[in-house]
Design a protein around this motif. Structure first.
Motif, short mmCIF file in Angstrom:
data_model
loop_
_atom_site.label_atom_id
_atom_site.label_comp_id
_atom_site.label_asym_id
_atom_site.label_seq_id
_atom_site.Cartn_x
_atom_site.Cartn_y
_atom_site.Cartn_z
N UNK A 178 0.92 -1.24 -0.13
CA UNK A 178 0.04 -0.01 0.23
C UNK A 178 0.93 1.17 0.12
N UNK A 179 2.09 1.24 0.58
CA UNK A 179 2.98 2.39 0.64
C UNK A 179 3.46 2.82 -0.95
N UNK A 180 3.65 1.54 -1.78
CA UNK A 180 4.00 1.85 -3.07
C UNK A 180 2.72 2.49 -3.67
N UNK A 181 1.87 1.67 -3.76
CA UNK A 181 0.72 2.08 -4.52
C UNK A 181 0.18 3.59 -4.25
N UNK A 182 0.23 3.63 -2.97
CA UNK A 182 -0.38 5.20 -2.47
C UNK A 182 0.90 6.22 -2.85
N UNK A 183 2.20 5.80 -2.93
CA UNK A 183 3.34 6.63 -3.29
C UNK A 183 3.08 7.21 -4.92
N UNK A 184 2.96 5.94 -5.94
CA UNK A 184 2.46 6.19 -7.05
C UNK A 184 1.43 7.33 -7.22
N UNK A 185 0.43 7.05 -6.61
CA UNK A 185 -0.69 8.01 -6.80
C UNK A 185 -0.52 9.44 -6.19
N UNK A 186 0.02 9.55 -5.10
CA UNK A 186 0.57 10.97 -4.30
C UNK A 186 1.52 11.70 -5.30
N UNK A 187 2.62 10.90 -5.78
CA UNK A 187 3.73 11.37 -6.39
C UNK A 187 3.18 12.08 -7.70
N UNK A 188 2.32 11.40 -8.31
CA UNK A 188 1.87 11.68 -9.85
C UNK A 188 0.79 12.80 -9.61
N UNK A 189 0.07 12.80 -8.46
CA UNK A 189 -0.80 14.11 -8.06
C UNK A 189 -0.20 15.47 -7.69
N UNK A 190 1.04 15.25 -7.09
CA UNK A 190 1.78 16.39 -6.74
C UNK A 190 2.34 16.87 -7.85
N UNK A 191 3.26 16.26 -8.62
CA UNK A 191 3.98 16.48 -9.90
C UNK A 191 2.81 17.48 -10.79
N UNK A 192 1.62 16.66 -10.73
CA UNK A 192 0.56 17.48 -11.57
C UNK A 192 0.08 18.81 -11.01
N UNK A 193 -0.16 18.92 -9.96
CA UNK A 193 -0.33 20.34 -9.28
C UNK A 193 0.60 20.92 -9.48
N UNK A 194 1.66 20.85 -9.15
CA UNK A 194 2.91 21.66 -8.98
C UNK A 194 3.12 22.05 -10.71
N UNK A 195 3.08 21.12 -11.66
CA UNK A 195 3.51 21.29 -12.57
C UNK A 195 2.23 22.36 -13.46
N UNK A 196 1.06 22.30 -12.73
CA UNK A 196 -0.10 23.21 -13.67
C UNK A 196 0.13 24.46 -12.97
N UNK A 197 0.57 24.60 -11.65
CA UNK A 197 1.03 25.92 -11.05
C UNK A 197 1.96 26.58 -11.56
N UNK A 198 3.06 25.83 -11.81
CA UNK A 198 4.35 26.23 -12.48
C UNK A 198 4.35 26.67 -13.84
N UNK A 199 3.94 25.77 -14.71
CA UNK A 199 3.80 25.96 -16.13
C UNK A 199 2.71 25.08 -16.92
N UNK A 200 1.53 25.66 -17.16
CA UNK A 200 0.72 24.82 -17.88
C UNK A 200 0.87 24.27 -19.36
N UNK A 201 1.72 25.10 -19.86
CA UNK A 201 2.18 24.83 -21.39
C UNK A 201 3.00 23.60 -21.14
N UNK A 202 3.96 23.51 -20.22
CA UNK A 202 4.78 22.31 -20.08
C UNK A 202 3.78 20.96 -19.90
N UNK A 203 2.81 21.26 -18.90
CA UNK A 203 2.15 20.22 -18.78
C UNK A 203 1.20 19.58 -20.04
N UNK A 204 0.83 20.63 -20.95
CA UNK A 204 0.22 20.55 -22.21
C UNK A 204 0.89 19.85 -22.90
N UNK A 205 2.08 19.87 -23.15
CA UNK A 205 3.08 19.26 -24.18
C UNK A 205 3.77 18.01 -23.44
N UNK A 206 4.09 17.80 -22.32
CA UNK A 206 4.73 16.89 -21.78
C UNK A 206 4.22 16.02 -20.67
N UNK A 207 3.16 16.47 -20.10
CA UNK A 207 2.47 15.82 -19.04
C UNK A 207 0.97 15.00 -19.49
#
Length: 352
Positions: A178-207
C-alpha cells in the motif's frame, strides 16, 4: 501562480514555521494531543505521505523520460518536486520527534538493525543523487540512482510499519504494498498540481499522459485497500479494520472526496489541465495516511488498560491540537510556496 496566492501561501508558511519553532524549542509536547496510547498523529501521517510522494514523483520523472525518449523539463520538475516533498516530510518527523537537532545522531551512532536508520541513510543518499542531477551533466545516471534510493527508503518505511507486530492494523504484507501504490498516486498528483501551477504549457506538451497514470495508480491503490479490507474482516483484527473504514476521515475525505469524486472526473475525461482531480487525490491520500496512523492506535495494548488509570494522556482518543493543525497547514503551504516561487526560476535556468 498569481501574487495573491503566493502571498497567502507565504503568510501561512510563516505562521506554521513560527508555531513549529515554538513547539520544537519552547512548548514541547504540551501543545500536542498525543498520549501514552496514541504517541503519533497528524504529523507522522503527513511524514509518511510526503516520503511516499517523493518516491512517486521520482518514478514519474523516470516514466516521463522513458516515454519521451530522454530527459525533459517534466523530468526535472518531477525530481525537484521529489526533493521538496522529502524535505518537508522530514521536517514533519523532526518536529514529531521533539528534538530535531539531535536527529544528526542517527548518522553518528547508527543502529543498522533499525529500518529507520537505513531509511535515514537512504534519504541522505537520495539528496546526494539529487544534487548530482542538478549540478552535473550526468543527469540520466543520477535520475536512475534517485529512483533506486527512492525504492530503498520507501521499502524501509513500508517494512517498518508492516512488520510491527504490536500494531495489528499495520502488521501485514499488504502494508508495504500500500505504501508503493499510494506513493505512485500521491507522487503523480503532486507533480500534476505543481506542474500546472508552475507552467501549464509544459503540462500540455509533456504531461499529457499523467491523468491516465494518476487514474491507474489510484485504482491500484484501491485494489490493495479492498484486499486489506477483505483480509482484515476475515481475520483477527476485524474490529480495527472496521474502525478505520467507518472513521469519517477515511470514508469521507479519502474514499468519497479523494477517490470516488476525482476518479469519476478522470474517467469522464475531465479537463486535463485542471487542478481539481489531482488536488482532491493528494488531499484524500493525506486523510488516508492520517487515518492509517491514527487508527493503528485505536486498540488497547492490553484489554482494559485504558480504564485502569484515568488521565487525559492515558486515552485512546486523539484529535490534532490547534498547533498541530497550524503547523501542518503552514508547512504544506510552504511546500507549494517554494514550488511556485523557486521552480519556475530553476526551469528557466536549466533551459538557458
Amino acid at each position: 501562480m498569481n501574487n495573491m496566492m503566493k502571498n497567502t501561501l507565504f503568510g501561512l508558511f510563516v505562521i506554521g514555521a513560527v508555531a513549529a519553532l515554538g513547539k520544537a524549542f519552547f512548548w514541547g509536547e504540551s501543545v500536542t494531543n498525543y498520549g501514552t496510547y496514541t504517541p503519533w498523529g497528524l504529523w507522522v501521517g503527513l511524514y509518511i505521505l510526503l516520503v511516499g510522494t517523493a518516491a512517486g514523483a521520482v518514478w514519474v520523472g523516470i516514466y516521463t523520460a522513458w516515454a519521451s525518449g530522454g530527459i525533459n523539463r517534466l523530468t526535472t520538475l518531477s525530481l525537484a518536486t521529489a526533493g521538496l516533498s522529502l524535505a518537508f516530510g522530514l521536517a514533519f518527523i523532526g518536529l514529531d520527534l521533539g528534538k530535531p537537532i539531535k536527529g544528526i545522531t542517527i548518522f553518528l551512532n547508527p543502529s543498522f538493525s533499525s529500518k529507520l536508520a537505513w531509511a535515514s541513510w537512504l534519504y541522505a543518499g537520495f539528496f546526494g543523487c539529487l544534487a548530482g542531477y542538478f549540478l552535473t551533466k550526468s543527469k540520466q545516471t543520477f535520475l536512475y540512482l534517485c529512483g533506486l534510493f527512492a525504492v530503498g527508503f520507501l521499502a524501509a518505511e513500508g517494512l517498518f510499519f508492516g512488520t510491527m507486530v504490536a500494531r495489528q492494523l499495520w502488521y501485514s504484507w499488504l502494508t508495504p504494498l500500500s505504501f508503493v501504490t499510494s506513493a505512485l498516486a500521491a507522487g503523480t498528483a503532486l507533480v500534476t498540481v505543481i506542474g500546472l501551477v508552475v507552467d501549464k504549457t509544459l503540462m500540455a506538451e509533456e504531461g499529457i499522459r499523467l491523468p491516465r497514470v494518476l487514474l491507474y495508480s489510484l485504482v491500484a491503490h484501491m485494489g490493495v485497500e479492498a484486499v486489506h479490507l477483505i483480509a482484515g474482516l476475515s481475520g483477527d483484527n476485524g474490529a480495527l479494520v472496521r474502525n478505520l473504514w467507518t472513521a469519517w476521515p477515511f470514508w469521507g475525505l479519502f474514499l468519497i472526496a479523494g477517490v470516488i469524486l476525482p476518479g469519476s472526473l478522470l474517467l469522464k475525461g475531465y479537463n486535463r489541465l485542471s487542478l481539481l482531480p489531482a488536488i482532491l487525490i493528494f488531499l484524500g491520500l493525506a486523510a488516508y495516511k492520517y487515518s492509517f496512523v491514527r487508527y493503528g492506535f485505536s486498540a488497547e495494548p492490553l484489554a482494559g488498560l485504558a480504564n485502569a488509570f484515568q488521565h487525559s494522556r492515558l486515552s485512546l482518543s486523539y484529535a490534532p491540537s490547534l498547533v498541530e493543525w497550524v503547523v501542518a497547514i503552514g508547512l504544506l503551504a510552504g511546500l507549494f510556496w517554494v514550488a511556485g516561487v523557486m521552480l519556475p526560476k530553476l526551469l528557466a535556468r536549466i533551459e538557458a
